[in-house]
Design an enzyme around this catalytic site. Structure first.
Site, mmCIF file in Angstrom:
data_model
loop_
_atom_site.group_PDB
_atom_site.id
_atom_site.type_symbol
_atom_site.label_atom_id
_atom_site.label_comp_id
_atom_site.label_asym_id
_atom_site.label_seq_id
_atom_site.Cartn_x
_atom_site.Cartn_y
_atom_site.Cartn_z
ATOM 1 N N GLU A 54 50.706 25.595 60.168
ATOM 2 C CA GLU A 54 49.982 26.655 59.467
ATOM 3 C C GLU A 54 48.669 26.089 58.928
ATOM 4 O OE1 GLU A 54 50.823 29.213 55.449
ATOM 5 O OE2 GLU A 54 52.465 29.084 56.879
ATOM 6 N N SER A 82 53.154 25.331 52.571
ATOM 7 C CA SER A 82 53.917 25.377 53.827
ATOM 8 C C SER A 82 53.092 24.760 54.949
ATOM 9 C CB SER A 82 54.262 26.824 54.190
ATOM 10 O OG SER A 82 55.018 27.424 53.165
ATOM 11 N N ARG A 104 50.209 35.015 60.045
ATOM 12 C CA ARG A 104 49.286 33.880 59.814
ATOM 13 C C ARG A 104 48.188 33.852 60.886
ATOM 14 N NH1 ARG A 104 51.709 34.836 56.297
ATOM 15 N NH2 ARG A 104 53.146 33.624 55.018
#
Length: 345
Positions: free
Chosen positions: A328, A232, A162
């Site tokens: 995230e 998420s 990420r």
């Protein structure tokens, strides 16, 4: 400055009732440069946005939202595979569907990930054992001040979990205009995660992998059209093997994924679930009842409600497991992106 009057509800998947001074749509590189320069000249903040599927607006944005809508999918077939050149404004899931219909394989595990193609390299999107970096050939970037195109190889993108250079050196004043993707003709299914592990690698088809991924995502993740969310919310934490082993002694069934460097990736959703937080609500925000990794806008939540909930979840996990979860989702304040970890600390 003009008052903040234009609603951003349809431009953020949390469906928060926030606004901006102005929204502009750019479907060409020239338009991107022009709108950027106009907004910059007026000393207003400018935020480049795709589909708003990975952002949390903390408050009204006091500037111009510039929507990147550069389209186009060019495909070149070679003996070993297909080379795709995809406009940043294309929808990611629709690209996955399109390649499958064309008999081009390799993106199935990344089905139903929300957002635009141009957002994919920023996060180095990934799911079910595949990350963008595994299929990315290059990224084309536009220097909005100089009007020059920059061509970055996969290595130059500095992809991580990420993570990418687009969160750092090219975070402001640059727009991703296209992503190059290379998909090999020799298809090797990746079946390590979830229900995919039940499929037979010798007989499975790309369509079956696609269908299975879509089924898994739809069964555990809320549809943002119905329930505001950004998928998420936290990254899966990577800890030392020693730390993971200490948790395993108490929780022998804990999911864990050994990394190449010897560290261990843990499932953030599982950690949150052990804190008995599914369904937990603060203000208008709640932890999703099926997937603890997803925070939802349950009842006209404000950005501050989601922040308070995220902070509470983070603190509970830290107290129980000595692990600090990292968001995230990108946090956007009145004048632009802010450090999400600092906001939650």
């Amino acid at each position: 400055m003009a008052p903040s009057v234009i609603s951003l509800r349809s431009h953020n998947s949390f469906s928060l009732s926030v606004s901006a001074s102005c929204i502009k749509v750019a479907d060409t590189q020239d338009k991107l440069i022009e709108e950027w320069r106009v907004a910059s000249a007026s000393q207003e903040p400018v935020l480049l946005l795709g589909e708003g599927s990975n952002v949390l607006f903390l408050e009204d944005f006091l500037g111009t939202i510039l929507l990147n809508r550069l389209k186009g999918i060019d495909i070149r077939e070679e003996s070993d595979g297909w080379y795709l050149h995809v406009g940043a404004g294309e929808n990611w899931h629709q690209l996955v569907e399109y390649t499958l219909k064309c008999g081009i394989t390799g993106l199935e595990n990344l089905a139903l990930i929300p957002g635009c193609v141009g957002s994919a390299p920023i996060q180095n999107i990934g799911a079910y054992g595949i990350e963008l970096q595994h299929v990315c050939d290059y990224v084309e970037l536009l220097d909005l001040t100089e009007g020059k195109t920059i061509h970055l190889t996969t290595e130059e993108c500095q992809f991580g979990y990420r993570e990418s250079i687009f969160k750092h050196q090219y975070r402001y004043g640059f727009a991703i205009t296209a992503v190059g993707i290379f998909l090999k003709k020799e298809w090797n299914p990746v079946l390590n995660y979830g229900d995919l592990a039940k499929l037979n690698p010798a007989t499975v088809t790309p369509q079956q992998v696609f269908d299975s991924v879509c089924h898994m995502r739809r069964s555990k993740l809320p549809d943002p059209v119905v329930t505001g969310n950004a998928g998420s919310f936290f990254k899966n934490p990577i800890v030392t093997k020693q730390h993971a082993d200490s948790i395993l002694r108490e929780y022998p069934n804990m999911p864990q994924y050994l990394q190449a460097d010897g560290n261990v990736k843990l499932a953030a959703g599982w950690l949150i679930d052990q804190c008995k937080l599914k369904g937990f609500q603060l203000g208008g925000a709640a932890v999703h009842e099926q997937q603890a990794l997803v925070l939802i806008n349950k009842s006209n939540a404000k950005g501050s409600d989601i922040v308070e909930l995220a902070r509470y979840v983070r603190n509970q996990v830290a107290a129980k497991f000595s692990i600090q979860l990292e968001p995230e989702v990108r946090f956007i304040a009145a004048h632009g992106e802010v450090n999400a970890i600092e906001v939650l600390s």
